[in-house]
Design an enzyme around this catalytic site. Structure first.
Site, PDB file in Angstrom:
ATOM      1  N   ASP A 211     -35.749  31.869 -80.923  1.00 13.64           N
ATOM      2  CA  ASP A 211     -34.893  32.928 -81.463  1.00 13.64           C
ATOM      3  C   ASP A 211     -33.464  32.415 -81.559  1.00 13.64           C
ATOM      4  O   ASP A 211     -33.156  31.313 -81.124  1.00 13.64           O
ATOM      5  CB  ASP A 211     -34.949  34.159 -80.550  1.00 13.64           C
ATOM      6  CG  ASP A 211     -34.519  33.818 -79.127  1.00 13.64           C
ATOM      7  OD1 ASP A 211     -33.307  33.799 -78.859  1.00 13.64           O
ATOM      8  OD2 ASP A 211     -35.405  33.530 -78.284  1.00 13.64           O
ATOM      9  N   ASP A 213     -30.866  33.947 -80.064  1.00 15.34           N
ATOM     10  CA  ASP A 213     -30.118  34.706 -79.082  1.00 15.34           C
ATOM     11  C   ASP A 213     -29.507  35.901 -79.830  1.00 15.34           C
ATOM     12  O   ASP A 213     -29.925  36.223 -80.940  1.00 15.34           O
ATOM     13  CB  ASP A 213     -29.078  33.842 -78.366  1.00 15.34           C
ATOM     14  CG  ASP A 213     -28.811  34.327 -76.940  1.00 15.34           C
ATOM     15  OD1 ASP A 213     -29.781  34.513 -76.187  1.00 15.34           O
ATOM     16  OD2 ASP A 213     -27.639  34.522 -76.592  1.00 15.34           O
TER      17      ASP A 213
END
Length: 293
Positions: A211, A213
């Site tokens: 991802d 973040d």
């Protein structure tokens, strides 16, 4: 004497709970002076190379990052004869150039954890190992070459910031870490890399991006469901990487160019006359080579 036979240790993070390609598999329970490791060790071979696998979060991913017994894990791997240690770890990214699916072969760490046991060396036996260059360049290079051969998106080099978790970062924290120039964020590389260095084990990490973040507001907040989707894809690439790296490194080894195998020669400060017997007993595996000189 530095071993010539290679035994590759693999620590599997989120989504990496086994190595399907292992032959002659044995599950081994290991006792350590530091308590129980996360799970039993799984020993086997790939292309005549000995491997030892440990699931960092245990069977069924039951252990959160802040409660992993990192000292027991490293001690158990050292007792099992591991000579080279590779970590596979899920992480978030602070750069658009490091999207989900990228394997970041980090070479620096920032430790923002607290309350974790970070050293094998306690009262009665003091040592200060250098962490200036915490990753073995030979292992990191092998990971990069293997990733490239397998067409796994990868980036060699970068800073991994480690937080306690188990919560993900606030947006303010995420933007702070990004402003520091960090590349990826995770919850497990520290104190793992520090303890590997104290145990004189060459260490490298493939941080698998799941991802962005939460600094990247266009992507929304980090959610486990989204992370798990990417972990599934990363798992397949991780399996291929383990097979390739075993063949690439081979059954015979040469010492790390960083001199990790003799790190304690330059780190121990307590003279023999002042070392406690209790500390020596607990360090029989971690500092075994040094103590037998």
């Amino acid at each position: 004497m530095v071993q010539n036979k290679r035994v590759i240790g693999i620590i599997g993070g989120s989504g990496i709970y086994a190595i399907e390609a292992l032959d002659a598999v044995q599950r081994v329970e290991v006792e350590t002076p530091w308590g129980k490791p996360s799970d039993s060790l799984v020993k086997g071979t790939i292309a005549d190379v000995d491997l030892v696998f440990l699931a960092r979060h245990g069977n069924g991913h039951a252990i959160p990052p802040h409660q992993v017994n990192y000292r027991a894990n490293i001690d158990a791997l050292k007792r099992a004869g591991v000579t080279d240690l590779i970590s596979l770890s899920a992480c978030g990214s602070f750069k658009e150039a490091l999207p989900p699916g990228m394997f970041v072969i980090a070479d620096q760490f920032i430790d923002r954890t607290g309350g974790r046991e970070k050293s094998f060396f306690e009262s009665g036996f003091v040592a200060h190992v250098s962490m200036a260059d915490p990753v073995c360049p030979a292992l990191a290079e092998a990971l990069e070459i293997s990733c490239s051969e397998l067409s796994i998106p990868n980036s060699h080099g970068g800073t991994y910031i480690c937080i306690d978790g188990p919560q993900f970062s606030s947006r303010a924290e995420s933007n702070l870490y990004k402003s520091w120039g960090c590349d990826v964020i995770g919850m497990t590389a520290m104190p793992e890399a520090k303890l590997a260095r104290e145990a004189e084990l060459p260490y490298a990490i493939a941080a698998m991006v799941t991802d962005y973040d939460c600094w990247n507001e266009s992507e929304g907040a980090v959610e486990v469901a989204k992370v798990l989707e990417t972990i599934k894809a990363n798992k397949d690439n991780a399996a291929k990487l383990i097979e390739n790296i075993a063949v690439r490194l081979g059954p015979e080894r040469t010492p790390s160019p960083s001199g990790v195998e003799k790190m304690l020669d330059m780190a121990v400060i307590t003279p023999p006359s002042a070392r406690s017997s209790a500390a020596l007993k607990k360090l029989d595996a971690v500092a075994g080579r040094f103590l037998k000189r």
